[in-house]
Motif scaffolding. Structure first.
Motif, mmCIF file in Angstrom:
data_model
loop_
_atom_site.group_PDB
_atom_site.id
_atom_site.type_symbol
_atom_site.label_atom_id
_atom_site.label_comp_id
_atom_site.label_asym_id
_atom_site.label_seq_id
_atom_site.Cartn_x
_atom_site.Cartn_y
_atom_site.Cartn_z
ATOM 1 N N LEU A 5 35.016 39.169 43.847
ATOM 2 C CA LEU A 5 35.879 39.765 42.842
ATOM 3 C C LEU A 5 37.353 39.626 43.219
ATOM 4 C CD1 LEU A 5 36.091 41.319 40.202
ATOM 5 C CD2 LEU A 5 35.871 43.430 41.507
ATOM 6 N N ILE A 6 37.668 39.850 44.465
ATOM 7 C CA ILE A 6 39.055 39.711 44.927
ATOM 8 C C ILE A 6 39.510 38.260 44.821
ATOM 9 C CG2 ILE A 6 40.532 39.840 46.979
ATOM 10 C CD1 ILE A 6 38.931 42.376 47.753
ATOM 11 N N LEU A 7 38.644 37.327 45.196
ATOM 12 C CA LEU A 7 38.973 35.903 45.093
ATOM 13 C C LEU A 7 39.206 35.500 43.636
ATOM 14 C CD1 LEU A 7 39.314 33.241 46.599
ATOM 15 C CD2 LEU A 7 36.870 32.863 46.334
ATOM 16 N N LEU A 8 38.403 36.019 42.727
ATOM 17 C CA LEU A 8 38.570 35.739 41.307
ATOM 18 C C LEU A 8 39.898 36.292 40.789
ATOM 19 C CD1 LEU A 8 37.381 34.660 38.657
ATOM 20 C CD2 LEU A 8 36.343 36.897 38.340
ATOM 21 N N LEU A 9 40.231 37.499 41.173
ATOM 22 C CA LEU A 9 41.501 38.102 40.753
ATOM 23 C C LEU A 9 42.700 37.330 41.292
ATOM 24 C CD1 LEU A 9 40.642 41.898 41.081
ATOM 25 C CD2 LEU A 9 40.954 40.581 38.983
ATOM 26 N N ILE A 10 42.618 36.880 42.513
ATOM 27 C CA ILE A 10 43.711 36.082 43.097
ATOM 28 C C ILE A 10 43.848 34.760 42.345
ATOM 29 C CG2 ILE A 10 44.418 34.786 45.151
ATOM 30 C CD1 ILE A 10 43.245 37.098 46.825
ATOM 31 N N SER A 11 42.723 34.127 42.021
ATOM 32 C CA SER A 11 42.759 32.862 41.272
ATOM 33 C C SER A 11 43.402 33.046 39.904
ATOM 34 C CB SER A 11 41.345 32.313 41.096
ATOM 35 O OG SER A 11 40.768 32.042 42.336
#
Length: 112
Positions: A5-11
């Motif tokens: 989820l954090i990786l998706l938000l950063i992307s």
């Protein structure tokens, strides 16, 4: 799960930080490579053959060949412009092979 989820938000944050995000994934101009009609401003991702690259193209004008809307989102003949209807004899095989072609007609004019 939290890491994903954090990786998706950063992307997403990086994608929105680009000064002009037009053309990265959505709002593609005619002639630009596409994978689905949703990406194109014209809403038609067109290819000339099964081996060709798909590119955004204008929708079909009146009295020209067209395809009925499909789930694939990539067309050999673009769907009709707004206000026109693609008159086509649909078949199961044509739906699978994306070859249900017809002609764009203005239904409103034919009633006159």
């Amino acid at each position: 799960m939290k890491k994903i989820l954090i990786l998706l938000l950063i992307s997403l944050a990086v994608a929105y930080a680009v000064p002009d995000p037009r053309g990265l994934i959505l709002n593609l101009e005619n002639g630009e490579l596409c994978m689905n009609s949703v990406q194109c401003k014209s809403k038609c991702c067109h290819r000339t053959s099964g081996l060709s690259l798909a590119r955004c193209a204008d929708k079909a004008p009146e009295n020209s060949e067209c395809s009925a809307t499909t789930l694939y989102g990539v067309y050999y003949k673009c769907p009709c412009e707004r206000g026109l209807t693609c008159e086509v004899d649909k078949s199961i095989v044509g739906s699978i092979t994306n070859t249900n072609f017809g002609i764009c007609h203005d239904i409103g004019r034919s009633k006159e």
